[in-house]
Design a protein around this motif. Sequence first.
Motif, PDB file in Angstrom:
ATOM      1  N   PRO A  90       0.831  -1.207   0.000  1.00 52.81           N
ATOM      2  CA  PRO A  90       0.000   0.000   0.000  1.00 52.81           C
ATOM      3  C   PRO A  90       0.864   1.255   0.000  1.00 52.81           C
ATOM      4  O   PRO A  90       1.780   1.392   0.805  1.00 52.81           O
ATOM      5  CB  PRO A  90      -0.825  -0.118   1.281  1.00 52.81           C
ATOM      6  N   HIS A 118       3.421   3.555   8.216  1.00 51.47           N
ATOM      7  CA  HIS A 118       3.320   3.214   6.788  1.00 51.47           C
ATOM      8  C   HIS A 118       3.976   4.321   5.960  1.00 51.47           C
ATOM      9  O   HIS A 118       3.291   5.137   5.334  1.00 51.47           O
ATOM     10  CB  HIS A 118       1.853   3.028   6.392  1.00 51.47           C
ATOM     11  N   ILE A 121       2.945   5.530   2.327  1.00 52.79           N
ATOM     12  CA  ILE A 121       1.675   6.217   2.085  1.00 52.79           C
ATOM     13  C   ILE A 121       1.827   7.692   2.452  1.00 52.79           C
ATOM     14  O   ILE A 121       2.399   8.031   3.482  1.00 52.79           O
ATOM     15  CB  ILE A 121       0.532   5.594   2.915  1.00 52.79           C
ATOM     16  N   LYS A 281      -5.027   0.661   0.775  1.00 55.86           N
ATOM     17  CA  LYS A 281      -4.611   1.774   1.633  1.00 55.86           C
ATOM     18  C   LYS A 281      -5.805   2.396   2.351  1.00 55.86           C
ATOM     19  O   LYS A 281      -5.692   2.827   3.507  1.00 55.86           O
ATOM     20  CB  LYS A 281      -3.839   2.828   0.835  1.00 55.86           C
TER      21      LYS A 281
END
Length: 301
Positions: A90, A118, A121, A281
């Motif tokens: 993602p 993350h 992202i 995501k």
Amino acid sequence: MRDTDEMRIFVEIVRQGGLSAAARHLGLAISVVSDRLSRLERRLGTRLLVRTTRRQTLTEAGRIYLDESTAILSATEGMEARVRETVNAPGGLLRVTAPLPFGRIKLAPFVAGFIRRHPDIRVHLTLEDRMTDIVGEGYDIAIRGAPVVDTMLAGRRLMESRRVLVASPAYIARHGQPEIPGDLARHACLVANTSGQCRGTWRFGRGENTRIYRVDGHLASSHSELPVHWALDGMGLTQKSLWEVEDHLRDGRLVTVMEAWEPDPVTFYAIHTISTAHSHKIALFIGELVQPGLGIADYAP
């Protein structure tokens, strides 16, 4: 299987309210949009839209085609998203919109932690005190204090919060404490209003006893957080979600009034389009948003 372009164009004509608006949204010439619609109706052998100079109306066949097209396009986009995300972790840009106080107090700290967990992202967070058009403005997720009413959208419950009427102890000492909603006419009401008017509507009572009262504000602002600052300065009363004022209640700078008239709590939702239901995501962001220990704390009514 036929190309889905005609389906997409038809859905946008309905969604945008006309050929010209759909053409602008899709970046096509209006002649192209009109030709695709005519070709589609000829192939199906029926009219899908009845158009006049002022409005357009779906025929019965048009309603059926719209529902089926929406389902097919949603499934197609979901399938493509799943395929893309099976080969990629993602990542990419996630556009999120939320009301200003909710975004600043509740969402911004979560987003900071989410990005640390993350790093592939990126998140662009837009905070506005207005109802955004998720599809038209290109948002992936919108936080709203109301359930989903659009068939193109889906929602996940995030949290529930009490609505409380508050004032500073100094204001209560000077003006007394209101006991019933009718007493508010004799008090200074501090409201958030985006229409440029010094008035607002507050709810009181629960369930079948819920009533909406119009209050004429002594101070009003399109910025939803300003009434809290004015209340802290002893300028009047304001009705807010508990999480907006709980720190001030805890330290005694504000107190609750008319507790017996407290309205039903407000439930907040994370909203996204049905077509993005399988986006990794988006699912990851919303999943962590509701996860104990990571997400947004839930309040009992």
